[in-house]
Motif scaffolding. Sequence first.
Motif, PDB file in Angstrom:
ATOM      1  N   ARG A  29      -4.601  -3.328  -0.237  1.00 20.03           N
ATOM      2  CA  ARG A  29      -5.819  -3.341   0.568  1.00 20.03           C
ATOM      3  C   ARG A  29      -6.371  -4.761   0.703  1.00 20.03           C
ATOM      4  O   ARG A  29      -6.858  -5.151   1.770  1.00 20.03           O
ATOM      5  CB  ARG A  29      -6.857  -2.422  -0.085  1.00 20.03           C
ATOM      6  N   SER A  88       0.826  -1.207   0.000  1.00 19.23           N
ATOM      7  CA  SER A  88       0.000   0.000   0.000  1.00 19.23           C
ATOM      8  C   SER A  88       0.860   1.257   0.000  1.00 19.23           C
ATOM      9  O   SER A  88       0.490   2.282  -0.592  1.00 19.23           O
ATOM     10  CB  SER A  88      -0.929   0.004   1.217  1.00 19.23           C
ATOM     11  N   ASN A  92      -7.094  -2.249   9.108  1.00 17.96           N
ATOM     12  CA  ASN A  92      -7.439  -1.084   8.290  1.00 17.96           C
ATOM     13  C   ASN A  92      -7.075   0.223   8.974  1.00 17.96           C
ATOM     14  O   ASN A  92      -6.389   1.075   8.387  1.00 17.96           O
ATOM     15  CB  ASN A  92      -8.946  -1.103   7.968  1.00 17.96           C
TER      16      ASN A  92
END
Length: 587
Positions: free
Chosen positions: A56, A7, A111
């Motif tokens: 993700r 990411s 997350n």
Amino acid sequence: MLGTLVSSVGGATALATPLLAREFVDRLGSGRPILGLSVLLCGIVLAGAAVAAGGRYLIDRTAEEIVRDVRSGLVTRLLRLRVGAFNTTPPGDLISRVTADTTLLRHATTNDLVDLLLGTVVLLGMVGFMAYLDPVLFGVVAVVMLVVGGATALVLPRQGAANRRAQDALGDIGGHLERALGALRTIKANGAEQREARVMHRAVETARDEGITAARWSAVASSASGLVVQLSFLAVFGVGGARVADGSLPVSSLIAFLMYLFYLFSPINQLVQGASGVQAGMAAVRRIEEVDALSAEPDDRTPAIGTGRGAPAGVVPNGAFDGYPGGGRSADVAVAFRAVRFRYAPDGPDVLSGVDFEVPVGGMTALVGPSGAGKSTVFALLERFYEADSGVVEFAGRDVRDLSIPQLRADLGYVEQDAPVLSGTLRENLLFAAPDASAAQLAEALEQTRLNDLVGRLPDGLDTLVGHRGMNLSGGERQRIAIARALLRRPRVLLLDEATSALDGLNELSLRDAIAEVARVSTVLIIAHRLSTVTMARQILLLDAGRIRARGTHTELIDSDDLYRSLAMTQLLDAEPGSVRRTVPAS
């Protein structure tokens, strides 16, 4: 870590794009070709999106694995909690910790945590490039960020506290709901649906209020990220425009700087959302850690030894006590309580006060006495659902604390007072404690407990579903199923807590004969309010106010103890002193 790294690579494309845009503007001004640079810009944007999506996915997959591990650990922990732990924490609240709290933990540990990390990295990178492009404009942005960021930092603790209260309120809803559904028939029979609904509605309203409070602070924190970008954009547009007009700043640098401001919204929003999510996750962590703090039984997986699994009958013959590992004082004593004291709460009254008795190997020993005398507590201490405050509980001559819990419970067949039946088929319930029992052993247990008629009436026989908590069965049928289940376990000692309380007179007589037959070849310890069940017992222990008041046969107690005689008279038993009542011999 891999998901965060991937990411980060995706996020790095946002740092390169404004610099390439500046070069694009410079080439337009100088008339140089822009086709290759345009292709490169499009390629970087597309590649960044693809890499960010891959990162993700890795993060979300890891999140599911983390939640699986936490939930599995919680389920294992809950099943190992001591019985007393459920006296203070409702099961419904514990269920919400396995479901709702772990869902919050899922977001917080992956997350939100990754957003917090990525937002910090990308923000620092952008700040560095902005300082490189123009220190003056960077100073303007820094002032705005410090003012708004400081105000946001004051909001986050309040949001965290509101999240914790909201999670506690959700646990209360689960506790109230579990309480109501567990006594649904009682609620309906007493017309209390509306009252119970109002109780749960108040819990729902509390959860809503706390959720709204948390949402209010979250909205304030979220709007701060947009406010930083908008105020910075206006300040940079004014100051930068003036500097472009006086020639001290190239227009391409202003465009690149404004692009950085435009991209700045994403990492700031990640920071705020990540911090908010971590705050909620910390509330979930606190509630999950509270489960770990509850008292649990030792995780002792020592296999049961010498359980007599080869015995043909439904219980282990008396001789199976011979040579029991580490057997103590007397091979003729199956169970002994020696000066046992116990209370359920440290500041509560004594439930057992110096209880002393021995249960001989073979035959039936009965515990009788008024309600609240401590009879069921004797079984709870023997099964090690609770530990005695002082004194010693012995099984086969050994302190039960020296035996592994699986070993001890494998040698005890326990039939509870309310005779619970689990959802599933009749066969699954009968084989619950002995899944490897043979068809012959199952048939013998059905015969002993007079369940053959029930099996014959059911549409699918043993494979008929019994309903939630055995709702499709009568109370007497549930009790006989529980007894059959215990007999299939082939225990050394059979513990029966009010085993005939839900039976009619005919079935009680039949089951009493079956228990007497079992008592001829094994050890039975029975709690009974119906003295008719235990008049043939080898030994009767009269428990009163946590003490052994008297002991003897039915006839001896009728002659010697007023309380026992009174109990017998209320049940229309032969209670005249000197009356003769035949007892079943020990063997």
